[in-house]
Design a protein around this motif. Structure first.
Motif, PDB file in Angstrom:
ATOM      1  N   ARG A 138       0.819  -1.226   0.000  1.00  0.00           N
ATOM      2  CA  ARG A 138       0.000   0.000   0.000  1.00  0.00           C
ATOM      3  C   ARG A 138       0.848   1.269   0.000  1.00  0.00           C
ATOM      4  NH1 ARG A 138      -5.429  -1.614   1.973  1.00  0.00           N
ATOM      5  NH2 ARG A 138      -5.342  -3.880   2.163  1.00  0.00           N
ATOM      6  N   TRP A 139       1.981   1.177  -0.678  1.00  0.00           N
ATOM      7  CA  TRP A 139       2.849   2.355  -0.821  1.00  0.00           C
ATOM      8  C   TRP A 139       3.559   2.259  -2.167  1.00  0.00           C
ATOM      9  CZ3 TRP A 139       8.049   3.499  -1.451  1.00  0.00           C
ATOM     10  CH2 TRP A 139       8.411   4.827  -1.261  1.00  0.00           C
ATOM     11  N   ASN A 140       3.174   3.132  -3.085  1.00  0.00           N
ATOM     12  CA  ASN A 140       3.839   3.247  -4.386  1.00  0.00           C
ATOM     13  C   ASN A 140       3.914   1.921  -5.150  1.00  0.00           C
ATOM     14  OD1 ASN A 140       4.180   5.947  -4.069  1.00  0.00           O
ATOM     15  ND2 ASN A 140       6.400   5.918  -3.982  1.00  0.00           N
ATOM     16  N   GLY A 141       2.954   1.044  -4.918  1.00  0.00           N
ATOM     17  CA  GLY A 141       2.934  -0.216  -5.653  1.00  0.00           C
ATOM     18  C   GLY A 141       3.948  -1.239  -5.170  1.00  0.00           C
ATOM     19  N   GLU A 142       4.674  -0.955  -4.073  1.00  0.00           N
ATOM     20  CA  GLU A 142       5.654  -1.917  -3.581  1.00  0.00           C
ATOM     21  C   GLU A 142       4.970  -3.118  -2.932  1.00  0.00           C
ATOM     22  OE1 GLU A 142       8.703  -0.383  -1.095  1.00  0.00           O
ATOM     23  OE2 GLU A 142       9.632   0.780  -2.700  1.00  0.00           O
ATOM     24  N   ASP A 143       5.630  -4.267  -3.039  1.00  0.00           N
ATOM     25  CA  ASP A 143       5.095  -5.499  -2.471  1.00  0.00           C
ATOM     26  C   ASP A 143       6.259  -6.352  -1.985  1.00  0.00           C
ATOM     27  OD1 ASP A 143       3.567  -7.638  -1.743  1.00  0.00           O
ATOM     28  OD2 ASP A 143       2.506  -7.838  -3.634  1.00  0.00           O
ATOM     29  N   LEU A 144       6.865  -5.937  -0.886  1.00  0.00           N
ATOM     30  CA  LEU A 144       8.053  -6.608  -0.359  1.00  0.00           C
ATOM     31  C   LEU A 144       7.793  -7.302   0.967  1.00  0.00           C
ATOM     32  CD1 LEU A 144       9.205  -4.222  -2.300  1.00  0.00           C
ATOM     33  CD2 LEU A 144      11.338  -4.646  -1.108  1.00  0.00           C
ATOM     34  N   SER A 145       6.543  -7.447   1.352  1.00  0.00           N
ATOM     35  CA  SER A 145       6.235  -7.988   2.676  1.00  0.00           C
ATOM     36  C   SER A 145       6.411  -9.501   2.715  1.00  0.00           C
ATOM     37  CB  SER A 145       4.798  -7.637   3.071  1.00  0.00           C
ATOM     38  OG  SER A 145       4.490  -8.196   4.333  1.00  0.00           O
ATOM     39  N   ILE A 146       7.041  -9.990   3.797  1.00  0.00           N
ATOM     40  CA  ILE A 146       7.206 -11.430   3.969  1.00  0.00           C
ATOM     41  C   ILE A 146       5.930 -12.082   4.493  1.00  0.00           C
ATOM     42  CG2 ILE A 146       9.682 -11.231   4.345  1.00  0.00           C
ATOM     43  CD1 ILE A 146       9.116 -11.591   7.363  1.00  0.00           C
ATOM     44  N   PHE A 147       4.892 -11.278   4.697  1.00  0.00           N
ATOM     45  CA  PHE A 147       3.592 -11.779   5.137  1.00  0.00           C
ATOM     46  C   PHE A 147       2.500 -11.132   4.303  1.00  0.00           C
ATOM     47  CE2 PHE A 147      -0.304 -10.778   7.420  1.00  0.00           C
ATOM     48  CZ  PHE A 147      -0.716 -12.026   7.870  1.00  0.00           C
ATOM     49  N   SER A 148       1.465 -11.898   4.005  1.00  0.00           N
ATOM     50  CA  SER A 148       0.261 -11.339   3.385  1.00  0.00           C
ATOM     51  C   SER A 148      -0.956 -12.094   3.909  1.00  0.00           C
ATOM     52  CB  SER A 148       0.307 -11.440   1.863  1.00  0.00           C
ATOM     53  OG  SER A 148      -0.902 -10.929   1.310  1.00  0.00           O
ATOM     54  N   ARG A 149      -1.979 -11.341   4.252  1.00  0.00           N
ATOM     55  CA  ARG A 149      -3.182 -12.002   4.748  1.00  0.00           C
ATOM     56  C   ARG A 149      -3.849 -12.821   3.651  1.00  0.00           C
ATOM     57  NH1 ARG A 149      -6.608  -6.492   6.015  1.00  0.00           N
ATOM     58  NH2 ARG A 149      -6.781  -5.666   3.905  1.00  0.00           N
ATOM     59  N   ASP A 150      -3.553 -12.522   2.390  1.00  0.00           N
ATOM     60  CA  ASP A 150      -4.114 -13.329   1.307  1.00  0.00           C
ATOM     61  C   ASP A 150      -3.443 -14.692   1.198  1.00  0.00           C
ATOM     62  OD1 ASP A 150      -5.983 -11.491   0.602  1.00  0.00           O
ATOM     63  OD2 ASP A 150      -4.862 -10.641  -1.069  1.00  0.00           O
ATOM     64  N   GLN A 151      -2.276 -14.856   1.844  1.00  0.00           N
ATOM     65  CA  GLN A 151      -1.662 -16.171   1.908  1.00  0.00           C
ATOM     66  C   GLN A 151      -1.929 -16.857   3.248  1.00  0.00           C
ATOM     67  OE1 GLN A 151       0.492 -13.795  -0.160  1.00  0.00           O
ATOM     68  NE2 GLN A 151      -0.800 -14.971  -1.550  1.00  0.00           N
ATOM     69  N   GLN A 152      -2.671 -16.198   4.113  1.00  0.00           N
ATOM     70  CA  GLN A 152      -2.911 -16.730   5.459  1.00  0.00           C
ATOM     71  C   GLN A 152      -4.155 -17.613   5.457  1.00  0.00           C
ATOM     72  OE1 GLN A 152      -3.983 -13.921   8.602  1.00  0.00           O
ATOM     73  NE2 GLN A 152      -2.582 -14.978   9.992  1.00  0.00           N
ATOM     74  N   ALA A 153      -3.946 -18.913   5.601  1.00  0.00           N
ATOM     75  CA  ALA A 153      -5.061 -19.865   5.629  1.00  0.00           C
ATOM     76  C   ALA A 153      -5.524 -20.158   7.045  1.00  0.00           C
ATOM     77  CB  ALA A 153      -4.648 -21.165   4.938  1.00  0.00           C
ATOM     78  N   ASP A 154      -4.587 -20.108   8.019  1.00  0.00           N
ATOM     79  CA  ASP A 154      -4.913 -20.456   9.401  1.00  0.00           C
ATOM     80  C   ASP A 154      -4.280 -19.429  10.336  1.00  0.00           C
ATOM     81  OD1 ASP A 154      -5.416 -21.522  11.860  1.00  0.00           O
ATOM     82  OD2 ASP A 154      -4.197 -23.331  11.587  1.00  0.00           O
ATOM     83  N   PRO A 155      -5.056 -18.463  10.835  1.00  0.00           N
ATOM     84  CA  PRO A 155      -4.492 -17.440  11.723  1.00  0.00           C
ATOM     85  C   PRO A 155      -3.870 -18.005  12.991  1.00  0.00           C
ATOM     86  CG  PRO A 155      -6.642 -16.767  10.894  1.00  0.00           C
ATOM     87  CD  PRO A 155      -6.468 -18.203  10.511  1.00  0.00           C
ATOM     88  N   GLN A 156      -4.221 -19.236  13.360  1.00  0.00           N
ATOM     89  CA  GLN A 156      -3.646 -19.839  14.552  1.00  0.00           C
ATOM     90  C   GLN A 156      -2.248 -20.403  14.307  1.00  0.00           C
ATOM     91  OE1 GLN A 156      -5.357 -19.398  17.386  1.00  0.00           O
ATOM     92  NE2 GLN A 156      -6.804 -18.313  16.033  1.00  0.00           N
ATOM     93  N   ASP A 157      -1.884 -20.544  13.051  1.00  0.00           N
ATOM     94  CA  ASP A 157      -0.571 -21.060  12.674  1.00  0.00           C
ATOM     95  C   ASP A 157       0.385 -19.885  12.499  1.00  0.00           C
ATOM     96  OD1 ASP A 157       1.681 -22.177  11.587  1.00  0.00           O
ATOM     97  OD2 ASP A 157       0.691 -23.070   9.851  1.00  0.00           O
ATOM     98  N   LEU A 158       1.461 -19.852  13.284  1.00  0.00           N
ATOM     99  CA  LEU A 158       2.410 -18.744  13.240  1.00  0.00           C
ATOM    100  C   LEU A 158       2.959 -18.509  11.844  1.00  0.00           C
ATOM    101  CD1 LEU A 158       4.197 -16.665  14.768  1.00  0.00           C
ATOM    102  CD2 LEU A 158       5.851 -18.514  15.077  1.00  0.00           C
ATOM    103  N   ASN A 159       3.174 -19.574  11.082  1.00  0.00           N
ATOM    104  CA  ASN A 159       3.791 -19.449   9.768  1.00  0.00           C
ATOM    105  C   ASN A 159       2.794 -19.187   8.644  1.00  0.00           C
ATOM    106  OD1 ASN A 159       6.379 -19.982  10.812  1.00  0.00           O
ATOM    107  ND2 ASN A 159       5.979 -22.180  10.773  1.00  0.00           N
ATOM    108  N   SER A 160       1.520 -19.347   8.923  1.00  0.00           N
ATOM    109  CA  SER A 160       0.518 -19.159   7.877  1.00  0.00           C
ATOM    110  C   SER A 160       0.479 -17.700   7.438  1.00  0.00           C
ATOM    111  CB  SER A 160      -0.860 -19.576   8.392  1.00  0.00           C
ATOM    112  OG  SER A 160      -1.825 -19.469   7.362  1.00  0.00           O
ATOM    113  N   GLY A 161       0.526 -17.482   6.144  1.00  0.00           N
ATOM    114  CA  GLY A 161       0.595 -16.133   5.594  1.00  0.00           C
ATOM    115  C   GLY A 161       2.005 -15.707   5.267  1.00  0.00           C
ATOM    116  N   GLY A 162       2.973 -16.492   5.713  1.00  0.00           N
ATOM    117  CA  GLY A 162       4.365 -16.166   5.430  1.00  0.00           C
ATOM    118  C   GLY A 162       4.727 -16.470   3.990  1.00  0.00           C
ATOM    119  N   ARG A 163       5.626 -15.676   3.450  1.00  0.00           N
ATOM    120  CA  ARG A 163       6.088 -15.866   2.074  1.00  0.00           C
ATOM    121  C   ARG A 163       7.580 -16.192   2.091  1.00  0.00           C
ATOM    122  NH1 ARG A 163       3.757 -10.178  -0.396  1.00  0.00           N
ATOM    123  NH2 ARG A 163       1.687 -10.884  -1.048  1.00  0.00           N
ATOM    124  N   ALA A 164       7.947 -17.251   1.395  1.00  0.00           N
ATOM    125  CA  ALA A 164       9.354 -17.648   1.258  1.00  0.00           C
ATOM    126  C   ALA A 164      10.024 -17.787   2.624  1.00  0.00           C
ATOM    127  CB  ALA A 164      10.112 -16.649   0.387  1.00  0.00           C
TER     128      ALA A 164
END
Length: 423
Positions: free
Chosen positions: A305-331
């Motif tokens: 949500r800043w100048n089109g950048e997408d460098l986050s190691i987490f995204s809620r769109d990859q998060q399947a289980d909020p109870q799982d610490l690693n869920s939503g993590g990228r790479a």
């Protein structure tokens, strides 16, 4: 200048007043990626800067465009041989002015350029920003250093123990610094895998060295080049800043590679490879770094949500289980790495291969240190704790904390610890 600096520093002091004393706040960065603007520009008729991409007017052309004079400007692109000029393009053919009606260009008012008798613009002072008082200017020493010293004084007036993180413009030398005069500072330059960042494509055998302007071909050559580039940043602190420590203030990769393909397939293997080769370069130099970034509200559509950048190691769109610490993590296989968090001496070598799960660390012990060396051994890579091998001494595990505590023997100066994935 005084108005802007005073308000900036007062804003920073408000932050310091609220955060001082918190155990997880160690200090404050001076300014994110400061820019010299035109200061030190050797010739206003020439393009330049850290990177030329797309339409690249000279500073003089930029002044004329602001005054409504259409310009044929250079167009630069990245190719296999590096960044090269690919042609020319007419900019602002309608002659739209940027200045308010009745207001003249600031640089024309200051005599940098003017109109000839026939109405043609002409540059009068091509070296206007390169010399002051008859001598060449140096942005780092003449302008940035006084600002950093003023920043240090203002912050230390509120929090005397704060660490100060100093950074120069990306790709430029830091100012000369005397740590005896202002101690407790850290050199905190930013560095990115530039080819991947700019093109948003990862090619394993392709990298770039923006110090030389050259592209690097070959996996091993790219890895060596990345390590060498980070080593140069450390050398700057030794040679110009009195040997203060270096922290890589920012590094990371875009996760929307190859047209956001991973968001459709769920396969972030390319992103892991791209991020891993930067981590390897840090480890080769025993260099600490700050990974950019973690964005709590990142999504696949708008990224960080800043100048089109997408460098986050987490995204809620990859998060399947909020109870799982690693869920939503990228790479995460590249991000979550074993490392020594506390060392009973001087680190000498460190490496990690996330594919094989092989981590190796070597250090020279300090006879005055009695505490153990502490390693973070992530469960993500070693779900059963992994196999630990040591050159001497003994170790114990804290499975809950994902930690290995190693106590070296005293009959040898250098010690080696390895953690391996069980087969």
């Amino acid at each position: 200048q005084e108005f802007l600096q005073r308000h900036y520093l007062n804003a920073i002091k408000q932050v310091v007043q609220r955060l001082k004393g918190l155990p997880h706040v160690v200090g404050y960065d001076t300014m994110n990626e400061p820019s010299p603007g035109y200061i030190g520009w050797p010739d206003l008729n020439a393009t330049g800067g850290l990177l030329r991409l797309g339409e690249s007017p000279t500073p003089f052309q930029a002044m004329l465009l602001g005054s409504g004079f259409p310009q044929q400007v250079e167009v630069w692109q990245i190719g296999l041989t590096g960044v090269r000029r690919r042609g020319w393009r007419l900019i602002d053919p309608g002659g739209v002015r940027a200045w308010r009606e009745g207001q003249e260009c600031l640089w024309r008012e200051n005599g940098v350029w003017d109109l000839a008798g026939d109405g043609t613009p002409r540059l009068l002072r091509p070296h206007h920003f390169a010399r002051v008082g008859g001598r060449p200017v140096d942005f780092a020493d003449d302008y940035l250093r006084p600002f950093l010293r003023r920043f240090a004084g203002e912050v230390r007036a509120v929090d005397p123990d704060a660490i100060l993180f100093l950074e120069a413009p990306p790709g430029q030398q830091p100012p000369r610094w005397d740590p005896a005069e202002i101690p407790n500072v850290v050199h905190a330059p930013h560095w990115y895998d530039g080819a991947t960042l700019i093109t948003r494509r990862f090619i394993p055998f392709l990298g770039a060295d923006f110090d030389t302007g050259r592209l690097i071909l070959g996996r091993k050559r790219v890895q060596r080049s990345f390590a060498a580039q980070l080593a140069r940043l450390q050398a700057q602190a030794r040679e110009r800043m009195g040997g203060i420590p270096t922290l890589l203030g920012e590094f990371g990769i875009p996760f929307d590679l190859n047209g956001k393909r991973a968001y459709r397939t769920g396969d972030f293997a390319r992103q892991a490879q791209a991020l891993d080769r930067t981590f390897r370069a840090l480890e080769a130099n025993l260099l600490s770094g700050t990974l950019w970034n973690y964005t709590a509200d990142n999504d696949n559509l708008r990224g960080d949500r800043w100048n089109g950048e997408d460098l986050s190691i987490f995204s809620r769109d990859q998060q399947a289980d909020p109870q799982d610490l690693n869920s939503g993590g990228r790479a995460l296989e590249a991000v979550v790495r074993p490392y020594p968090s506390k060392v009973a001496g001087e680190p000498l070598e460190m490496s990690f291969d996330y594919r094989s799960g092989t981590f190796e660390f070597t250090f020279r012990h300090d006879p005055a240190v009695q505490a153990p060396t502490e390693l973070f051994v992530p469960r993500l890579h070693y779900p059963d704790g992994g196999e630990v091998r040591v050159s001497d001494g003994e170790y114990e595990r804290d499975e809950a904390a994902q930690v290995v505590l190693y106590r070296h023997s005293l009959d040898r100066p250098v010690h080696r610890i390895g953690v391996y994935r069980r087969r």
